[in-house]
Design an enzyme around this catalytic site. Structure first.
Site, short mmCIF file in Angstrom:
data_model
loop_
_atom_site.label_atom_id
_atom_site.label_comp_id
_atom_site.label_asym_id
_atom_site.label_seq_id
_atom_site.Cartn_x
_atom_site.Cartn_y
_atom_site.Cartn_z
CD GLN A 1 -1.17 0.02 3.73
OE1 GLN A 1 -1.54 -1.09 4.13
NE2 GLN A 1 -1.58 1.15 4.30
CB CYS B 1 -4.44 -1.48 5.43
SG CYS B 1 -5.60 -0.86 6.66
CG HIS C 1 -2.97 -2.57 9.41
ND1 HIS C 1 -2.84 -1.73 8.33
CD2 HIS C 1 -2.25 -3.68 9.10
CE1 HIS C 1 -2.06 -2.29 7.42
NE2 HIS C 1 -1.70 -3.47 7.86
CG ASN D 1 0.76 -6.12 6.76
OD1 ASN D 1 -0.11 -5.34 6.41
ND2 ASN D 1 1.51 -5.90 7.82
#
Length: 442
Positions: A64, A70, A362, A383
């Site tokens: 990102q 996210c 997140h 992630n």
């Protein structure tokens, strides 16, 4: 009663510190080294590896960059595995920039509607002040992701690639905030002067014209249609032809997004009840952001079942807590701050929410779980911080961290017990706009 700090008191504290050899040793360490490198518990680090018994991912991690997207990355990462399989390609990405454009534009409209709705309240009212503080945020929630896909569809990354501003949103957000806050001033003044709803609506449309121009300059113009062609993993060429974003989403989203619900673990509130947060959302007219509150053990069970069934799980958490991003590990006892500061930290999950110590910051994707005797001991996480951290961008979360810092997951409605499916039909309790469950994942 005022109790000021006296010289005698501070002098005694200094003497006590100087008389403590451990404190002096730690002072030398902390003065020259980041505190997390001093506090990290090597026993925890060496007890973790990145292997899991149930593993779904065989694709590359995304990035990102310097943006708060996210939640968009986690959402499109959930969808891309099915799309890649259908396209017969090794790896695939939907355009996160395309969704960012429409999120910013829809959010501007949603925010301006809230400004008009609260125009009769004082500018220092807590809700108005919060709105003004959050004029151009990147972050979002699961329901906000699905609202964008349902309305605007999806495009491949090649149809709307990244720009400098999509990868680094700070300056764009700065300028967008100026436009929106000035609009807030003008709309509030018009409302105070007796402007009609129609007049306020036209003034809002004028602002949105400026917002659209600003976003187009920074992010590019989202395509109405595009020619879709690709090579599969065996170098075979395919051309689908001209498609709209809605057609592309209908073709390549292989899971029923409309069947997914967001369940949370918030120990401040009764389990089995739904709630929402005032002024939370992005698309006017979309289904409201609604949470069903459940116990954390059930949340884990639902996540395990989804992964074991071959499906990753979107989740939201507080990744600022007990996390080493470079190592790619989370553990509730990763850093021994208590030993360094000589304190006892005993805030519960509810305490941390109530006292502003924790909130969802997140969103990521569970792509694996390590089961021992059918119980989770650690989780594999995709992630969106690039491939340099953790295990080529994939992280490992010990199960003790899940219970403390994971707040929500998206699951299929029919995965819930019957009583909780029924509970989803109840009218949600509306929490104030400043409630921590209204935080946006970035």
């Amino acid at each position: 009663m005022t109790a000021e700090l006296t010289p005698d008191f501070t002098e005694q504290l200094t003497k006590n510190f100087d008389a403590d050899p451990t404190a002096r040793l730690l002072q030398n360490a902390v003065a020259t080294t980041p505190i997390d490198k001093v506090a990290i518990d090597r026993r925890v680090v060496t007890s973790i590896d990145h292997s899991v018994s149930e593993l779904l991912d065989d694709w590359s991690a995304t990035n990102q960059e310097k943006s708060g997207r996210c939640w968009l990355f986690a959402g499109t990462n959930l969808l891309r595995a099915g799309a890649a399989k259908k396209l017969d390609v090794k790896d695939f990405e939907f355009s996160q920039n395309y969704l960012l454009f429409w999120d910013k534009f829809e959010k501007a409209n949603f925010w301006l509607e809230s400004i008009i709705e609260t125009a009769g309240d004082d500018v220092d009212d807590r809700t108005v002040a919060l709105l003004l503080d959050r004029s151009a945020e990147d972050g979002g929630q699961w329901n906000m992701f699905t609202a964008l896909v349902e309305k605007h569809g999806l495009v491949p990354k090649t149809a709307m690639p990244e720009t400098n501003s999509s990868s680094n949103t700070h300056l764009m957000n700065r300028d967008l905030s100026v436009v929106l806050r000035q609009a807030a001033r003008d709309l509030r003044k018009r409302a105070a002067d007796g402007a009609s709803g129609e007049e306020l609506g036209q003034a809002k449309a004028d602002v949105l014209t400026t917002v659209h121009r600003l976003l187009s300059l920074h992010l590019g113009t989202p395509p109405d249609s595009f020619v879709w062609q690709w090579k599969d993993k065996d170098s075979g060429f395919h051309r689908k032809g001209t498609m709209t974003p809605q057609e592309f989403a209908a073709e390549y989203v292989t899971i029923p997004l409309e069947d997914y619900v967001c369940v949370v673990n918030d120990p401040r509130h009764p389990y089995g009840q739904t709630f929402t947060v005032a002024h939370l959302g992005n698309v006017v007219g979309a289904r409201p952001v609604t949470y069903l509150n459940i116990e954390v053990d059930l949340m884990k069970k639902l996540a395990v079942e989804a992964i074991s069934g071959g499906e990753p799980v979107w989740f939201g958490c507080d990744t600022s807590q007990m996390c080493d991003a470079n190592l790619g590990i989370w553990d509730a006892k990763l850093f021994d701050y208590d030993a360094i500061y000589n304190v006892t930290s005993d805030l519960s999950k509810a305490d941390r929410l109530l006292h502003h110590e924790s909130l969802m910051t997140h969103a990521m994707l569970f792509t694996g779980v390590d089961l021992l005797d059918n119980a989770p001991r650690r989780w594999r996480v995709e992630n969106s911080w690039g491939s340099e951290k953790g295990d080529k961008g994939f992280m490992t979360m010990n199960d003790n961290w899940f219970g403390e810092y994971v707040f929500e997951i998206a699951v299929r409605r029919d995965a819930l017990p019957a009583d909780l499916q029924a509970a989803l039909e109840q009218e949600p309790t509306v929490l104030p706009a400043w409630d921590p469950m209204g935080a946006l994942a970035r």
